[in-house]
Enzyme design. Structure first.
Site, PDB file in Angstrom:
ATOM      1  N   GLU A 143      -6.962   4.605   7.565  1.00 51.65           N
ATOM      2  CA  GLU A 143      -6.624   6.182   7.331  1.00 51.65           C
ATOM      3  C   GLU A 143      -8.040   6.400   6.683  1.00 51.65           C
ATOM      4  O   GLU A 143      -8.585   7.216   6.732  1.00 51.65           O
ATOM      5  CB  GLU A 143      -5.880   6.072   6.779  1.00 51.65           C
TER       6      GLU A 143
ATOM      7  N   HIS B 190      -9.406   0.925   4.496  1.00 48.95           N
ATOM      8  CA  HIS B 190      -7.894   0.923   5.338  1.00 48.95           C
ATOM      9  C   HIS B 190      -8.654   1.773   6.611  1.00 48.95           C
ATOM     10  O   HIS B 190      -9.190   2.758   6.297  1.00 48.95           O
ATOM     11  CB  HIS B 190      -7.427   1.984   4.577  1.00 48.95           C
TER      12      HIS B 190
ATOM     13  N   SER C 288       3.052  -2.647  10.898  1.00 46.31           N
ATOM     14  CA  SER C 288       4.848  -2.423  10.052  1.00 46.31           C
ATOM     15  C   SER C 288       5.428  -4.326  10.027  1.00 46.31           C
ATOM     16  O   SER C 288       6.143  -4.169  11.336  1.00 46.31           O
ATOM     17  CB  SER C 288       4.923  -2.222  12.009  1.00 46.31           C
TER      18      SER C 288
ATOM     19  N   GLU D 121      -5.417  -5.797  10.272  1.00 49.63           N
ATOM     20  CA  GLU D 121      -4.495  -4.200  10.329  1.00 49.63           C
ATOM     21  C   GLU D 121      -4.810  -3.661  11.254  1.00 49.63           C
ATOM     22  O   GLU D 121      -5.569  -2.870  12.193  1.00 49.63           O
ATOM     23  CB  GLU D 121      -4.511  -2.975   9.099  1.00 49.63           C
TER      24      GLU D 121
ATOM     25  N   GLY E 278       2.565   1.920  10.732  1.00 50.17           N
ATOM     26  CA  GLY E 278       3.069   2.520  11.227  1.00 50.17           C
ATOM     27  C   GLY E 278       3.944   2.850  12.049  1.00 50.17           C
ATOM     28  O   GLY E 278       4.957   4.512  11.992  1.00 50.17           O
TER      29      GLY E 278
ATOM     30  N   GLY F 268       2.698  -1.185   4.668  1.00 48.21           N
ATOM     31  CA  GLY F 268       3.002  -0.034   4.065  1.00 48.21           C
ATOM     32  C   GLY F 268       4.126   0.205   3.874  1.00 48.21           C
ATOM     33  O   GLY F 268       4.798   0.632   2.843  1.00 48.21           O
ATOM     34  N   GLY F 269       4.871   1.080   4.627  1.00 50.98           N
ATOM     35  CA  GLY F 269       6.402   1.824   4.159  1.00 50.98           C
ATOM     36  C   GLY F 269       7.586   1.352   3.384  1.00 50.98           C
ATOM     37  O   GLY F 269       7.974   1.691   2.921  1.00 50.98           O
TER      38      GLY F 269
ATOM     39  N   ASN G 103       0.924  -1.194   0.545  1.00 52.27           N
ATOM     40  CA  ASN G 103      -0.132   0.170  -0.041  1.00 52.27           C
ATOM     41  C   ASN G 103       0.880   0.702  -0.180  1.00 52.27           C
ATOM     42  O   ASN G 103       1.631   1.580   1.425  1.00 52.27           O
ATOM     43  CB  ASN G 103      -0.475   0.134   1.130  1.00 52.27           C
TER      44      ASN G 103
ATOM     45  N   LYS H 196       0.137   4.106  -0.209  1.00 51.75           N
ATOM     46  CA  LYS H 196      -0.653   5.014   0.142  1.00 51.75           C
ATOM     47  C   LYS H 196      -0.524   6.212  -0.600  1.00 51.75           C
ATOM     48  O   LYS H 196      -0.163   7.249  -1.714  1.00 51.75           O
ATOM     49  CB  LYS H 196       0.008   5.275   1.587  1.00 51.75           C
TER      50      LYS H 196
END
Ligand code: 13P
Length: 245
Positions: free
Chosen positions: A93, A91, A206, A161, A167, A227-228, A8, A10
């Site tokens: 977010e 999600h 994470s 999640e 994150g 993600g990251g 993702n 983002k």
């Protein structure tokens, strides 16, 4: 079940970076399906790069309506038209920043299925809910409220999640992940029958090259939503290589 490692992206990167990242993933990883989810405006160029490779492309959201006066929104058919095959929905977010509810996630998921997209529906508890001992109840409730009829047979995917793990570098223990995934499997089989035994259940929050192998070894964990670490091709591929043979 063939594992899926999904990235993702983002709201990160420019067009050149998106294309370069996709190019870096084209070779894929044996035995693993890869999915990348760039921002809307990078979907088509990334889908062009991914064409003929082992990398699928997905959006990060879509609107529930087929068309209409919805300034700034993108329909599921528009997403499909870019060459994307998947869409992340619900999600945390989006649930937090755009007031999405289980009902709106359900409506979007129905629209995605109608457009021929494979939905990746996200669920997960907040830290307060976990501390209150409500994690399993919250996730079960979100699944019941946001997974429509037809999801399982269309190959819909669920991502667990935990909001507090996104994150932050913090993750639940492997026992906690295994417990939620077992609960999700049970709830889906109860609601939709034995076909839900083949529904991919991803863990997200994470995930890094260093903790991926332990997570992937757990029962009912069929991949990850990253993600990251999905923004660096070498890290994303290292996570995919951590899937047990
Ligand atoms: P991180 O991997 O950066 O924690 O993000 C997880 C996530 O939200 C994927 O959808």
């Amino acid at each position: 079940m063939r594992p899926l490692i999904a990235g993702n992206w983002k709201m990160h990167g420019n067009l050149r970076e998106a294309v370069r990242l996709a190019e870096g993933l084209r070779e894929g990883v044996d035995g693993v399906d890869l999915l990348v989810c760039p921002p809307f405006v990078h979907l088509h160029p990334v889908a062009v790069v991914a064409l003929g490779s082992r990398v699928a492309v997905g959006a990060q959201d879509c609107h529930a309506a087929g068309k209409g006066a919805h300034t700034g929104d993108v329909s599921a058919a528009m997403v499909r038209d870019t060459g994307a095959t998947h869409v992340i929905l619900g999600h945390s977010e989006r649930r937090q920043n755009h007031a999405e509810t289980d009902a709106s996630v359900m409506a979007k998921t129905e629209a995605a299925l109608a457009a021929g997209l494979i939905p990746v529906v996200c669920v997960g508890e907040t830290e307060a809910e976990r501390l209150a001992g409500r994690a399993e109840a919250v996730v079960t409730e979100q699944l019941a409220g946001s997974i429509p009829y037809g999801f399982i047979t269309a190959g819909g995917i669920v991502a667990y999640e935990p909001v507090w793990a996104i994150g932050t570098g913090r993750t639940p223990t492997e026992e906690e992940v295994a417990a939620i995934h077992a609960t999700m499997r049970h709830a889906l089989v109860e609601s939709f029958g034995p076909a839900a035994r083949t529904t991919r259940l991803l863990y997200g929050g994470s995930v890094k090259p260093g903790n991926a192998a332990g997570i992937f070894a757990l029962e009912h964990v069929d991949g990850a939503l990253v993600g990251g670490a999905s923004l660096v091709a070498a890290d994303f591929l290292a996570i995919a290589r951590a899937v047990p043979e």
